[in-house]
Design a protein around this motif. Structure first.
Motif, short mmCIF file in Angstrom:
data_model
loop_
_atom_site.label_atom_id
_atom_site.label_comp_id
_atom_site.label_asym_id
_atom_site.label_seq_id
_atom_site.Cartn_x
_atom_site.Cartn_y
_atom_site.Cartn_z
N ASP A 1 19.88 -23.70 71.51
CA ASP A 1 19.48 -24.40 72.73
C ASP A 1 20.56 -24.16 73.77
N VAL A 2 20.15 -23.85 75.00
CA VAL A 2 21.09 -23.64 76.10
C VAL A 2 20.70 -24.61 77.21
N TYR A 3 21.69 -25.40 77.65
CA TYR A 3 21.46 -26.42 78.68
C TYR A 3 22.46 -26.27 79.81
N HIS A 4 22.02 -26.52 81.03
CA HIS A 4 22.95 -26.64 82.16
C HIS A 4 23.78 -27.89 81.92
N TRP A 5 25.06 -27.84 82.31
CA TRP A 5 25.95 -28.98 82.06
C TRP A 5 26.71 -29.32 83.33
N SER A 6 26.74 -30.58 83.65
CA SER A 6 27.53 -31.09 84.78
C SER A 6 28.61 -31.99 84.22
N LYS A 7 29.86 -31.63 84.45
CA LYS A 7 30.98 -32.45 83.99
C LYS A 7 31.04 -33.74 84.79
N ALA A 8 31.33 -34.83 84.13
CA ALA A 8 31.46 -36.12 84.81
C ALA A 8 32.73 -36.19 85.63
N PHE A 9 33.81 -35.56 85.15
CA PHE A 9 35.10 -35.59 85.83
C PHE A 9 35.53 -34.18 86.15
N ASP A 10 35.24 -33.73 87.36
CA ASP A 10 35.53 -32.35 87.76
C ASP A 10 37.00 -31.98 87.64
N GLU A 11 37.89 -32.94 87.86
CA GLU A 11 39.32 -32.61 87.83
C GLU A 11 39.86 -32.42 86.41
N GLU A 12 39.11 -32.80 85.42
CA GLU A 12 39.55 -32.66 84.03
C GLU A 12 39.36 -31.23 83.55
#
Length: 97
Positions: free
Chosen positions: A83-94
């Motif tokens: 399975d391949v999913y788009h991912w958005s990080k909750a904390f961009d600075e991490e």
């Protein structure tokens, strides 16, 4: 773009894993710029892997699909599903570990 990739291994694939593990690790190492995080997933820390999880940076989902097709764990037939999913990080600075 970031993607998460979840692999499910075929049942009773431990012997394939052992046979191709070093080739798989070398393959991953050559792609550290793209595959940011990779590792097996298990029910318990000491149980056999059920599959794997990756975090991948790629231009498109189709690029991710092309990427894993040359992985020794894929080419030897060990993987049952992906399975391949788009991912958005909750904390961009991490940064990713």
């Amino acid at each position: 773009m970031l993607f998460v990739v979840r692999f499910t291994d075929k049942p009773d694939s431990q012997s394939l894993r052992e046979t191709y593990l070093q080739a798989h690790i070398a393959w991953l190492d050559e792609r550290r710029q793209t595959i940011l995080v990779a590792g097996s997933i298990r029910d318990e820390p000491t149980s056999s892997p059920l599959g794997a999880f990756w975090v991948v940076e790629a231009e498109s989902k189709s690029n991710v699909h092309e990427l894993y097709k040359s992985d020794p764990f894929w080419t030897c037939g060990m993987r049952e599903h992906v399975d391949v999913y788009h991912w958005s990080k909750a904390f961009d600075e991490e940064t990713l570990v």
